[in-house]
Enzyme design. Structure first.
Site, PDB file in Angstrom:
ATOM      1  N   ARG A 304       0.764  -1.119  -0.167  1.00 38.51           N
ATOM      2  CA  ARG A 304      -0.045  -0.005  -0.067  1.00 38.51           C
ATOM      3  C   ARG A 304       0.761   1.288   0.046  1.00 38.51           C
ATOM      4  O   ARG A 304       0.339   2.379   0.339  1.00 38.51           O
ATOM      5  CB  ARG A 304      -1.087   0.188   1.194  1.00 38.51           C
ATOM      6  CG  ARG A 304      -1.947  -1.045   1.133  1.00 38.51           C
ATOM      7  CD  ARG A 304      -2.849  -1.089   2.349  1.00 38.51           C
ATOM      8  NE  ARG A 304      -4.265  -1.886   2.101  1.00 38.51           N
ATOM      9  CZ  ARG A 304      -4.045  -3.275   2.559  1.00 38.51           C
ATOM     10  NH1 ARG A 304      -2.765  -3.465   3.074  1.00 38.51           N
ATOM     11  NH2 ARG A 304      -4.914  -4.327   2.471  1.00 38.51           N
ATOM     12  N   LYS A 326       2.433  11.015 -11.719  1.00 40.57           N
ATOM     13  CA  LYS A 326       1.464  10.355 -12.270  1.00 40.57           C
ATOM     14  C   LYS A 326       2.395   8.828 -12.683  1.00 40.57           C
ATOM     15  O   LYS A 326       3.317   8.926 -13.252  1.00 40.57           O
ATOM     16  CB  LYS A 326       1.229  11.008 -13.772  1.00 40.57           C
ATOM     17  CG  LYS A 326       0.085  11.866 -13.896  1.00 40.57           C
ATOM     18  CD  LYS A 326      -0.221  12.088 -15.035  1.00 40.57           C
ATOM     19  CE  LYS A 326      -1.544  12.925 -15.219  1.00 40.57           C
ATOM     20  NZ  LYS A 326      -1.899  13.371 -16.596  1.00 40.57           N
ATOM     21  N   GLU A 368       7.867  17.397 -25.778  1.00 38.44           N
ATOM     22  CA  GLU A 368       7.264  17.877 -24.177  1.00 38.44           C
ATOM     23  C   GLU A 368       7.814  19.224 -23.974  1.00 38.44           C
ATOM     24  O   GLU A 368       7.101  19.876 -23.539  1.00 38.44           O
ATOM     25  CB  GLU A 368       7.656  16.637 -23.210  1.00 38.44           C
ATOM     26  CG  GLU A 368       7.123  15.220 -23.458  1.00 38.44           C
ATOM     27  CD  GLU A 368       5.491  15.277 -23.304  1.00 38.44           C
ATOM     28  OE1 GLU A 368       4.658  16.211 -22.832  1.00 38.44           O
ATOM     29  OE2 GLU A 368       4.854  14.200 -23.516  1.00 38.44           O
ATOM     30  N   LYS A 410       6.179  22.429 -15.240  1.00 36.42           N
ATOM     31  CA  LYS A 410       5.541  21.320 -14.850  1.00 36.42           C
ATOM     32  C   LYS A 410       5.166  21.382 -13.273  1.00 36.42           C
ATOM     33  O   LYS A 410       4.069  21.007 -12.825  1.00 36.42           O
ATOM     34  CB  LYS A 410       5.982  19.866 -15.293  1.00 36.42           C
ATOM     35  CG  LYS A 410       5.281  18.771 -14.715  1.00 36.42           C
ATOM     36  CD  LYS A 410       5.245  17.585 -15.666  1.00 36.42           C
ATOM     37  CE  LYS A 410       4.250  16.428 -15.311  1.00 36.42           C
ATOM     38  NZ  LYS A 410       4.458  15.292 -16.056  1.00 36.42           N
ATOM     39  N   GLU A 420      -4.951  16.440 -11.167  1.00 34.33           N
ATOM     40  CA  GLU A 420      -5.530  16.671 -12.486  1.00 34.33           C
ATOM     41  C   GLU A 420      -7.290  16.934 -12.515  1.00 34.33           C
ATOM     42  O   GLU A 420      -7.837  16.133 -13.383  1.00 34.33           O
ATOM     43  CB  GLU A 420      -5.151  15.590 -13.468  1.00 34.33           C
ATOM     44  CG  GLU A 420      -5.497  15.798 -14.945  1.00 34.33           C
ATOM     45  CD  GLU A 420      -4.835  14.773 -16.005  1.00 34.33           C
ATOM     46  OE1 GLU A 420      -3.847  15.272 -16.682  1.00 34.33           O
ATOM     47  OE2 GLU A 420      -5.174  13.605 -16.059  1.00 34.33           O
ATOM     48  N   ARG A 424      -4.339  20.969 -14.570  1.00 34.48           N
ATOM     49  CA  ARG A 424      -3.117  20.068 -14.998  1.00 34.48           C
ATOM     50  C   ARG A 424      -3.415  19.397 -16.317  1.00 34.48           C
ATOM     51  O   ARG A 424      -2.415  19.140 -16.765  1.00 34.48           O
ATOM     52  CB  ARG A 424      -3.018  19.011 -13.662  1.00 34.48           C
ATOM     53  CG  ARG A 424      -1.685  18.204 -14.128  1.00 34.48           C
ATOM     54  CD  ARG A 424      -1.532  17.285 -12.936  1.00 34.48           C
ATOM     55  NE  ARG A 424      -0.279  16.283 -13.350  1.00 34.48           N
ATOM     56  CZ  ARG A 424       0.387  15.612 -12.395  1.00 34.48           C
ATOM     57  NH1 ARG A 424       0.235  15.673 -11.000  1.00 34.48           N
ATOM     58  NH2 ARG A 424       1.467  14.963 -12.886  1.00 34.48           N
ATOM     59  N   ASN A 428      -1.436  17.834 -21.233  1.00 30.90           N
ATOM     60  CA  ASN A 428      -2.006  16.950 -22.136  1.00 30.90           C
ATOM     61  C   ASN A 428      -2.001  17.382 -23.527  1.00 30.90           C
ATOM     62  O   ASN A 428      -2.722  16.981 -24.497  1.00 30.90           O
ATOM     63  CB  ASN A 428      -3.419  16.194 -21.832  1.00 30.90           C
ATOM     64  CG  ASN A 428      -2.915  15.031 -20.645  1.00 30.90           C
ATOM     65  OD1 ASN A 428      -2.093  14.421 -20.926  1.00 30.90           O
ATOM     66  ND2 ASN A 428      -3.787  15.207 -19.573  1.00 30.90           N
ATOM     67  N   HIS A 431      -1.979  15.494 -26.684  1.00 31.60           N
ATOM     68  CA  HIS A 431      -1.888  14.106 -26.401  1.00 31.60           C
ATOM     69  C   HIS A 431      -3.308  13.113 -26.742  1.00 31.60           C
ATOM     70  O   HIS A 431      -3.355  11.958 -26.840  1.00 31.60           O
ATOM     71  CB  HIS A 431      -1.722  14.030 -24.924  1.00 31.60           C
ATOM     72  CG  HIS A 431      -0.342  14.268 -24.392  1.00 31.60           C
ATOM     73  ND1 HIS A 431       0.325  15.299 -24.452  1.00 31.60           N
ATOM     74  CD2 HIS A 431       0.244  13.420 -23.479  1.00 31.60           C
ATOM     75  CE1 HIS A 431       1.454  15.211 -24.120  1.00 31.60           C
ATOM     76  NE2 HIS A 431       1.527  14.176 -23.372  1.00 31.60           N
ATOM     77  N   HIS A 435      -1.954  10.164 -28.172  1.00 30.91           N
ATOM     78  CA  HIS A 435      -2.548   8.890 -27.693  1.00 30.91           C
ATOM     79  C   HIS A 435      -3.104   7.904 -28.684  1.00 30.91           C
ATOM     80  O   HIS A 435      -3.007   6.500 -28.794  1.00 30.91           O
ATOM     81  CB  HIS A 435      -3.328   8.842 -26.326  1.00 30.91           C
ATOM     82  CG  HIS A 435      -2.673   9.292 -25.232  1.00 30.91           C
ATOM     83  ND1 HIS A 435      -2.861   9.538 -24.044  1.00 30.91           N
ATOM     84  CD2 HIS A 435      -1.116   9.371 -24.988  1.00 30.91           C
ATOM     85  CE1 HIS A 435      -2.273  10.096 -23.298  1.00 30.91           C
ATOM     86  NE2 HIS A 435      -0.856   9.861 -23.990  1.00 30.91           N
ATOM     87  N   HIS A 448       6.418   7.731 -28.076  1.00 34.80           N
ATOM     88  CA  HIS A 448       5.472   8.544 -27.256  1.00 34.80           C
ATOM     89  C   HIS A 448       5.473  10.073 -27.908  1.00 34.80           C
ATOM     90  O   HIS A 448       4.651  10.820 -28.358  1.00 34.80           O
ATOM     91  CB  HIS A 448       5.307   8.468 -25.832  1.00 34.80           C
ATOM     92  CG  HIS A 448       4.362   9.740 -25.207  1.00 34.80           C
ATOM     93  ND1 HIS A 448       3.405   9.556 -24.975  1.00 34.80           N
ATOM     94  CD2 HIS A 448       4.873  10.642 -24.219  1.00 34.80           C
ATOM     95  CE1 HIS A 448       2.736  10.464 -24.502  1.00 34.80           C
ATOM     96  NE2 HIS A 448       3.608  11.323 -24.181  1.00 34.80           N
TER      97      HIS A 448
END
Length: 543
Positions: A304, A326, A368, A410, A420, A424, A428, A431, A435, A448
């Site tokens: 955990r 993330k 990026e 960032k 997010e 935030r 993206n 993206h 994606h 990517h």
């Protein structure tokens, strides 16, 4: 706090306002170099610029700063262009602590909109002029500064407190004794992701990976890497941990986006359990974005939650995926759909690892960086337009500059919206289309960063069709993406497949596909768009 404090930054960054309060807090005298020039000449700065010209003004400025820096116990706000003089830069660096107050172009334009005492902004296009000034001066500010603080905070008091905290940390780091007489501390730049008790440092520089042991608080570490990075850096990293008395477990996964999956995650868990790793074991992610995301998710889930440290080895991971917490894995139906927000103990961006990075991977990382300029910093975007060749040539100063600035952008966004829930999502940009390209072509066919680069061209075209940016701004984005060695034409896929893939996106709400759009270059918005414009954009940007 001893010594002088010198504030540098673009006009309108808040040097005078912040400097006065900082001086009061430190019980020092505040001086503004521009005000001192006006007092000595009996003329205003605009008048001196108009009558004598900028060159003569700079000579006066250099003389004044030479005199002022010889005094003790001052906080000095310098003019925005003072650092253009090499002699001035040397004096500032030698005679005190330099604080770079960084501000976005949008913030400066807001603050200076009605200020007629800024001669360099009295042009038909002050935004473009500020972009040019930022591109010219930003590297000089960064090279000079001991401390960098973004002035986009909600109030002056919070910014002053941030400066005081960073000044104390700087003073402590330069007065502390080394842990070992034989230890050589690598030159590095340190930033902070400010998240209260979960705050952590980002170290950027050659050799900083060797500092990993200081962030492993327990007696053991599990290094997760891949079969491309392991032969290059695993032995050295493991040795540095063992030298510090840490037990080391290693997990070497196959390289590639296609392996960012459940099977690889189970392989990490198997190794942790087989070696009886406990809650004080620190997971160390050594690799690019795939390793960072996957190892971070393993750390978030094992028992955990156990500590983890990011040691990113690609440009893309150093400027983006390693920062912000993330973590996750891919699913055949969507990228990064299974994961957790889980912050590292530290990010060690060792620029030495970029020497072995394939050129295609270096270009992918630039995507990026372009994104950060497009959504938040037109000055960075303009700097890239002028200096992309130096970045691609791996010039150390250029790489350090863009890595640090990207991490700052960032980190500031993450500070405002860790999970997010709002702003935030602007990270993206490009993206949604990107994606879809990655998933549609099969993970690994396009890197990517390649997919994001092409996705930014598509998102810019969609922004243009909505009237949010003009054709020139859209063309600038496409040209910079191309100059970075990234594709600008999307692969051909059936329209139904594009829609299907874009519908599986974390930003979507109520079944509507939401896009990050530019309004204008340097500022991003999140909106659904008319179906017909989305279709027209796809058709215009594909083969």
């Amino acid at each position: 706090m001893t010594g002088n404090i010198f504030l540098v930054g673009l006009m309108g960054a808040g040097k005078t306002t912040i400097g006065r309060q900082l001086a009061r807090k430190l019980n020092k005298r505040f001086i503004d170099s521009d005000h001192e020039i006006e007092a000595r000449t009996g003329a205003s700065i605009p008048w001196i610029f108009e009558i004598e010209g900028e060159a003569n003004f700079r000579r006066r400025e250099a003389d004044v700063i030479r005199d002022l820096t010889a005094q003790d116990g001052i906080v000095l706000a310098t003019g925005g262009g003072a650092i253009l003089d090499p002699g001035t830069r040397a004096l500032l660096r030698e005679r005190g602590t330099v604080v770079y107050l960084r501000s976005s172009i949008n913030s400066i334009l807001t603050r200076t909109a009605h200020d007629k005492n800024r001669p360099l902004l009295q042009t038909a296009d002050p935004r473009r002029r500020l972009e040019e000034l930022s591109a010219q001066r930003e590297p000089l500010y960064r090279e000079l500064a001991h401390v960098v603080v973004d002035t986009g905070r909600p109030n002056v008091q919070s910014m002053v407190q941030t400066i005081l905290t960073q000044l104390a940390a700087h003073e402590k780091s330069h007065t502390a004794k080394p842990a070992s007489p034989n230890m050589t501390e690598p030159a590095s730049r340190t930033l902070t992701v400010e998240l209260g008790e979960r705050s952590y440092p980002i170290l950027i520089g050659e050799g900083v990976a060797g500092l990993v042991a200081r962030y492993v608080k327990g007696g053991s570490a599990a290094i997760v890497t891949n079969d491309t990075v392991a032969p290059l850096y695993l032995d050295a990293l493991a040795a540095s941990l063992r030298t510090a008395g840490k037990e080391v477990v290693t997990v070497v996964l196959p390289d590639g986006e296609q392996h960012k999956n459940w099977q690889s995650l189970m392989q990490v868990f198997d190794a942790l359990l087989a070696n009886k790793c406990d809650r004080k074991t620190t997971v160390v992610a050594l690799g690019g974005g795939v390793i960072g995301d996957l190892a971070g998710f393993a750390a978030a889930s094992y028992m955990r939650g156990v500590p983890f440290v990011q040691v990113p080895t690609t440009l893309l991971s150093q400027v983006d995926s390693s920062v912000g917490g993330k973590t996750g894995i891919n699913h055949p139906l969507g990228k990064n759909m299974i994961g957790a927000f889980y912050q590292p103990q530290a990010v060690l961006a060792d620029t030495a690892s970029l020497a072995t990075l394939p050129q295609r991977e270096l270009s992918a990382g630039l995507a990026e960086i372009i994104k950060h300029g497009a959504i938040a910093d037109p000055g960075l975007f303009a700097w890239l337009e002028a200096n992309v060749a130096q970045v691609l040539a791996r010039e150390h100063a250029a790489l350090t500059h863009v890595i640090a600035r990207s991490c700052e952008i960032k980190a500031d966004v993450v500070r405002q919206d860790e999970r997010e829930g709002g702003i935030r999502a602007i990270l993206n940009f490009g993206h949604t289309f990107g994606h879809a390209i990655e998933a549609g072509m099969g993970y690994g066919a396009w890197l990517h960063g390649e997919a994001v680069g092409c996705g930014m061209v598509m998102a810019a075209e969609l922004s243009r069709r909505l009237g949010y940016i003009d054709a020139q701004q859209a063309a600038r984005i496409k040209a910079l993406v191309a100059a970075s060695g990234l594709p600008t034409v999307a692969p051909s896929m059936p329209l139904e497949r594009w829609i299907e893939l874009m519908e599986v996106d974390k930003k979507n709400e109520g079944g509507a596909i939401r896009f990050i759009l530019l309004k204008p270059l340097g500022k991003a918005v999140i909106e659904p768009v008319p179906h017909e414009l989305m279709v027209a954009t796809i058709e215009a940007c594909t083969k």
